[in-house]
Write a protein that holds these residues in place. Structure first.
Motif: not given
Lengths: 164, 751, 350
Positions: B220-221, B470-474, B512-516, B522-528
């Motif tokens: 959860a950066l 593509m950038e996301t803090g995943a 990118a939200g939290i990895a949990g 779903a979250t980071a994938g949809m943002a991307v």
């Protein structure tokens, strides 16, 4: 006693002045030689993440004092590939998705290389599972690990037969 | 910033990405060569080593530390105790949000659990710091430890899990039980478990004035950056966290832990970079665990084997100083149809570290108890366990009556049972033996986990040369985010995967939200996906609005992005490359930004869950009691699968956690001291390779138009649910013994 | 870990002299000693590294047909030594059922016999332990003691010996060759480890500075090779300490047991030789009844030391099964899962 030792690490002879007799092979590699591929998972011989080959044998580098190993030949995960050409065990780990977080992976791979070298397991899945049981994987990549070791074992055996 | 993933666009990378392809891991080469750098692999110039000293008592005060002895160790630079630790800008006991867990970071002499840090020794070498920490010889003013579920005063928490009500009812449970032809009441105990990520919590911290640079594994950066900013009194934007790889997370690396914060504080105190890595033993306390539960299930069923009532009550524990409640009863909310359902929780406070989310929080222990109780009821009704579950199949979410957004559980049952050969199962226990005389048992369990989504963002760029960024803090803790998100990016940008540079794992990227919560894909994938769509839309505007473009005027018909070109939808002979479009427009690059969140209307109207069915075979030695799982078959309906290879690995991992839950994992706590007596990997058993049987994970096709536009439900946790129960039920079927205290051990089967 | 001096003697006599000095500890592979030092349980001020002393790493066949195993022979090398494994199969099976391949590649013959207990209260330096600190008390007595001893324990100590290797060695009357400043002596393995009594801190008969130089097995022990098994019940399929284990060996002729050897692991602070059971088996016909009787005799003196009564019944069953497996004959090749109930390779009951 002077704390100067010589190790051949991934084929390269190195003279090492130890600052402390307590330094393990693991901490020598990681903290002093910037060979951080070898991982510390428990530091007590209970997880296998620190597995390296010493004189061709897989051991837990966390329970080995560097100073006891003067003159030893050490192979770590960094020394396994030949340039861009991955070792068959490395290739098989990728192909069978035998890793997830990747933290135990260097230890798994070095253990697999050791296992294949020992020649006791062959391609019997049960013997491979038993022989790889010194390497914990918390992500649960065991199914792929077993498949990868068997495939690499076959590839290496067939290479050896071709060479013979 | 240096690219944390060098070489990924080199000759070893795979070509031809599209969604649904089983690409091998893009970070695979880095991981199999040892080149992947985890937090503790970093070593900035001038770095010092910090080692924790931890409390051996569960409750009390530190009355003495031999700081002089520690300082006298050659190489020791400083000893940080509650007397000299930097004060924080925000009290670490302040709850800025429910998931900002209270941290024990030397702000007082108080001890609240065993293994709480009581000092940090900082030295030039790891060996000196370790020796210094041993020399502190602490003394304590010790108070009695509260160590077991029976040791505390019982209360009902306001909320459980991630904020669910503790006690929820639908229908009349007591009336339903009263009217039942068959009743089952059973209590199941599950122990405290520790995440035991292979990589223990670590940090390498370097300060530059008020700017802070961190190598710190994080699920959860953005949340971690925010919390650290508050605690340290600096701008979150002045904190840069690099977390390209986590050596496992499983919920324990969702926030900053006390020990990691202590490493950061030590670096500030000394004005030099500091590395702090927890020892394995020290990871049993300050970085979270799964709390023990005692679950009582009361089930009623009518003469046809249909549930008339289901009451699932959980007693659990939290720490003396903070709140997290394992929401085990929640598993009974959505799985089986019953006219009356009640789920309730109460708790005690123990002198432990604060429990937290651990892979399938709530569902893992809850599903185990529920699936065992369902098995017990099936037996009471004289029914096959699968037939009994089908008789109680929930066509709508039972507590709310809402429809499911999708639910291919029936198909999971069918395909899993067929693959396993379930039809040949004798109804009565202790009927099967193998050729060697070992008892054989078959059990099953239903798997379920909510299909959650958080909020996330991403940024896409199409560059002048036609390649993409593509950038996301995943966060990739092993799920395969580096690969699967790059697949979504390539697909959205209409580029081969090697033409997309994908950046993640760093706090200077969009949140990118939290990895949990199995929600990261779903979250980071949809943002991307949204960011890519935005970039392509802007590119399309450039082309279709320019009369020199072959796409001019495509307006209503529209264009599609494919292989680095925009192609007119109604006339595929008309197309133009990204590079040409940008060059003619004189634009160096275009950017698209994407945001992801659950559609609130869909979220309100539909119940959203992934489902599955797990079938297990175990063998048990009839006299010696030793148990071995010998076959596991799961069938899972998890919405859209972006990368089946990686999804299968996630499901296998979950199923092995289920195996571990049923047969292996347990923190053995000394009732007097509160200490975990097996705080090591030799005796805190997780499965070894030889424990893991041949496995299959069938991916059942499921299209869900409501969860999100990509149809992704998440796969990280569901594998545990169902599996633990299936194995426990298989042990019962093999032996005739129903064990209700977990893990099941050989001593339980010596009758 | 505390600081220590490090010396590396080049001969046994140098080692023995160095090892006799206070605070010294012998270091071979270090798989147990370094673990104990990292935990603060062992705090030697001087390590005497015997790992390179020449002449201690050989496996020699003796003129009388026995075998002499040098103290520095690695566990894996011994187990995979074809001739040794053929003649002493249950020793090989026990070795391969222990620890992990990595540890077996490092751990030595002498070191294995000297490994310390896994009692968690011994390892937890904040707990009272008479073995670590004589007179401190034993927190295991009223603590988490499901894995503790059921034979030979005392109020001072209820720990168990964790070695697998030592169990078949005890059964087969192995002899430990020891060198000290006073010269060389020999001790039967069954007398090498001590029961706790009032002095659980004294674990073996070794005097300060005495060094194990070899372990010997006689030709008589090899006569059991056709019917010899090690069975180890544990909570994981591999890489776990024994809950209970048994080494069972029979000499069978004309359908009768001529001689039997039986020892138990995981039940006491030493490998537990069951001589009464052996005596009862001698002359009996191999089968359920004689094995049950032997099992009952072996556990006749057993009593729980805590929440571990199950181990008594389990030990009886392990003995009966190990004898059954032994009677069925040693397999041609070591099973895939050495010592495991899941590797019997045939029927549980013949």
């Amino acid at each position: 006693m002077p704390l100067s030792i010589t190790l051949t690490i991934n084929g390269e002879p190195r003279r090492i002045d130890l600052d402390d007799p307590r330094v393990t092979l693991l901490d020598l590699l990681r903290e002093r030689l910037d060979l951080t591929g070898t991982k510390k998972g428990c530091d007590r011989g209970q997880c296998g993440a620190c597995t390296i080959l010493v004189d061709g044998r897989r051991i837990n580098s966390c329970l080995a004092l560097a100073i006891s190993h003067d003159g030893a030949e050490i192979l770590t995960i960094e020394g396994l590939a030949r340039g861009d050409a991955l070792h068959p065990v490395q290739q098989a780990f990728i192909a069978h998705d035998a890793l997830q977080c990747g933290y135990c992976t260097p230890g798994q791979i070095m253990s697999a290389v050791g296992l294949i070298g020992e020649g006791q397991a062959g391609d019997d899945p049960e013997r491979v599972r038993e022989g790889m049981s010194g390497n914990l994987c918390r992500c649960g990549a065991y199914a792929g690990i077993t498949e990868a070791v068997i495939e690499a074992q076959r590839a290496l055996t067939s290479d050896a037969e071709k060479a013979a | 910033m240096t690219d944390p993933m060098p070489g990924l666009t080199g000759p070893r990378a795979r070509h031809g990405s599209t969604l649904g392809q089983p690409l091998t891991r893009r970070d695979g080469v880095l991981k199999v060569t040892g080149a992947a750098r985890y937090a503790a692999d970093n070593h900035p110039p001038g770095m010092l080593y910090a080692v924790l000293a931890v409390s051996r008592v569960a409750r009390g005060r530190v009355t003495f530390l031999d700081v002089e002895a520690a300082r006298a160790v050659p190489g020791v630079v400083e000893v940080m105790t509650h007397a000299n630790a930097p004060r924080l800008a925000t009290d670490p006991d302040e709850k800025t949000n429910p998931f900002a867990f209270r941290l024990n970071v030397l702000q007082s002499d108080r001890v609240r659990f065993p293994n709480q840090p009581i000092a940090v020794v900082i030295a030039e070498t790891l060996e000196a710091a370790t020796e210094g920490a041993e020399r502190l010889a602490p003394r304590f003013d010790e108070e009695p430890a509260r160590a077991a579920l029976d040791d505390g005063e019982v209360f009902t928490p306001a909320v459980v899990g991630a904020g669910s009500p503790a006690d929820v009812a639908h229908g009349e449970v007591e009336a339903g039980l009263g009217a039942a032809s068959h009743r089952v009441e059973a209590t199941y105990d599950t122990p405290a478990q520790y995440h035991n990520t292979m990589e223990t919590h670590a940090v390498v911290a370097a300060w530059d004035g008020n700017r802070l640079s961190l190598d710190l594994p994080s699920q959860a950066l953005a949340m971690t950056q925010m919390r650290l900013g508050q605690l340290l009194g600096i701008m979150p934007g002045d904190i840069h966290i690099r977390s390209p790889f986590l050596g496992g997370g499983f919920g324990s690396k969702a926030g900053v832990s006390g020990p990691q914060l202590l490493g950061i504080m030590a670096a500030r105190l000394l004005g030099r970079p500091v590395k702090l890595v927890l020892s394995r033993e020290q990871a049993f306390g300050p970085v979270g665990h799964r709390a023990p539960t005692r679950q009582t299930l009361r089930l009623g069923a009518d003469g046809e084997g249909r549930l008339t009532a289901l009451h699932h009550h959980t007693r659990t524990a939290t720490s003396s100083f903070d709140d997290f409640y394992e929401a085990a009863s929640g598993a009974s909310h959505s799985l089986y149809a019953s006219p009356a359902i009640r789920t309730s929780h109460d708790a005690v406070r123990l002198d432990t570290g604060t429990p937290t989310f651990m892979r399938a929080p709530g569902e893992a222990p809850g599903s185990l108890a529920l699936e065992c109780a369902m098995d017990e009821m099936a037996e009471a009704c004289g029914m096959d366990p699968l037939a009994f579950r089908l008789a109680n199949y929930a066509e709508v979410e039972p507590m709310t009556g809402r429809p499911f957004s999708s639910k291919a559980l029936r198909e999971c049952y069918e395909q899993g049972a067929a693959r396993f050969g379930w039809a040949g199962r004798p109804l009565a226990p202790r009927q099967m033996r193998d050729e060697a005389g070992l008892l054989v048992g078959w059990g099953m369990g239903t798997a379920t986990f909510p299909a959650l989504m958080f909020q996330g963002q991403a940024r896409a760029v199409i560059r002048a040369d036609g390649t993409g960024l593509m950038e996301t803090g995943a966060h990739d803790m092993g799920q395969g985010a580096w690969t699967a998100l790059a697949q979504v990016a390539a697909d959205g940008l209409g580029l081969p995967i090697d033409a997309v540079e994908f950046r993640a794992g760093s706090s200077d990227l969009p949140d990118a939200g939290i990895a949990g919560g199995s929600a990261h894909m779903a979250t980071a994938g949809m943002a991307v996906h949204e960011a890519a769509a935005a970039a392509i839309a802007r590119l399309a505007d450039l082309a279709t609005g320019d009369e020199r473009s072959p796409l001019f005027g495509a307006g209503n018909a529209g264009v599609v992005a494919r292989d680095g070109r925009l192609v007119r939808r109604d006339d595929e002979s008309r197309h133009e490359s990204y590079a040409d479009i940008l060059a003619r427009a004189g634009v160096a690059e275009i950017e698209g930004r994407g945001r992801a969140a659950r559609d609130p209307a869909a979220g309100a109207d539909y119940a959203m869950h992934a489902h599955g069915a797990v079938f297990a075979e175990v063998k048990v030695d009839p006299e010696l009691g030793q148990i071995r799982a010998t076959r596991l078959v799961g069938a899972f309906a998890v919405g859209r699968v972006i990368n089946p290879r990686l999804v299968q690995s996630q499901l296998y991992g979950g199923m092995i956690w289920g195996l571990s839950f049923a047969l292996h994992e347990k923190a053995v706590v000394d009732r007097r001291s509160g200490r975990v007596m097996n705080a090591n990997l030799g005796e805190y058993h997780v499965p070894v390779n030889a424990d893991v049987p041949p496995m299959e994970a069938i991916l059942v096709e499921e299209h869900d138009p409501y969860v999100n536009a990509l149809g992704i439900k998440g796969v990280g946790e569901i594998g545990i649910t169902g599996s633990a129960g299936a194995i426990a039920n298989a042990v019962r079927h093999a032996t005739g013994t129903r064990v209700r205290s977990f893990p099941i051990g050989l001593a339980d089967l010596l009758a | 870990m505390n600081r220590f001096d490090y010396v590396r003697p080049s001969s046994v006599s140098e080692a023995v002299a160095a090892g006799a000095e206070p605070g010294s500890a012998f270091l071979a592979a270090g798989t147990n000693l370094l673990d104990l030092m990292k935990g603060g349980i062992a705090r030697p001020t001087r390590l005497v590294d015997v790992g390179r002393i020449p002449g201690l790493d050989a496996i020699e066949t003796l003129p009388d047909g026995g075998v002499r195993i040098g103290a520095l022979v690695r566990n894996a090398d011994l187990a995979y030594h074809q001739e040794f494994a053929r003649r002493f199969p249950m020793v090989a099976e026990a070795l391969l059922s222990g620890a992990s391949a990595q540890l077996r590649n490092a751990a030595t013959t002498g070191g294995n016999l000297l490994q310390r207990t896994r009692c968690p209260y011994f390892y937890d330096t904040a707990s009272a332990c008479n073995k670590r600190e004589p007179g401190a008390g034993c927190d295991a007595l009223a603590g988490e003691n499901r894995q503790h001893a059921v034979l030979g324990w005392s109020e001072a100590c209820i720990a168990t010996n964790p070695s697998d290797f030592a169990v078949p060695l005890a059964a087969l009357d192995a002899v430990v060759e020891i060198e000290g400043r006073g010269g060389r002596r020999e001790v039967p393995l069954t007398d090498f480890h001590r029961l706790p009594g009032d002095t659980p801190q004294i674990e073996t008969v070794l005097a300060p500075g005495e060094l194990i130089v070899a372990v010997r097995l006689s030709a008589d022990a090899a006569a059991f090779a056709g019917h010899a098994r090690y069975l180890k019940v544990r909570e994981r399929t591999s890489y776990a300490f024994a809950v209970v284990s048994a080494a069972a060996a029979l000499r069978i002729a004309d359908g009768r047991i001529e001689a039997a050897r039986l020892a138990l692991g995981g039940v006491a602070l030493k490998p537990w030789r069951a001589r009464e059971a052996e005596a009862a088996l001698a002359g009996a016909s191999p089968g359920f009844e004689s094995f049950q009787e032997a099992a009952a005799l072996a556990l006749a003196e057993a009593r729980p030391s805590g929440d571990n009564a199950y181990k008594i019944e389990l030990a009886r069953r392990v003995i009966a099964r190990a004898l059954t497996l032994a009677a069925a004959g040693t397999p041609e090749r070591l099973p895939a899962l050495p010592g495991s109930p899941f590797a019997s390779g045939g029927s549980l009951h013949d």
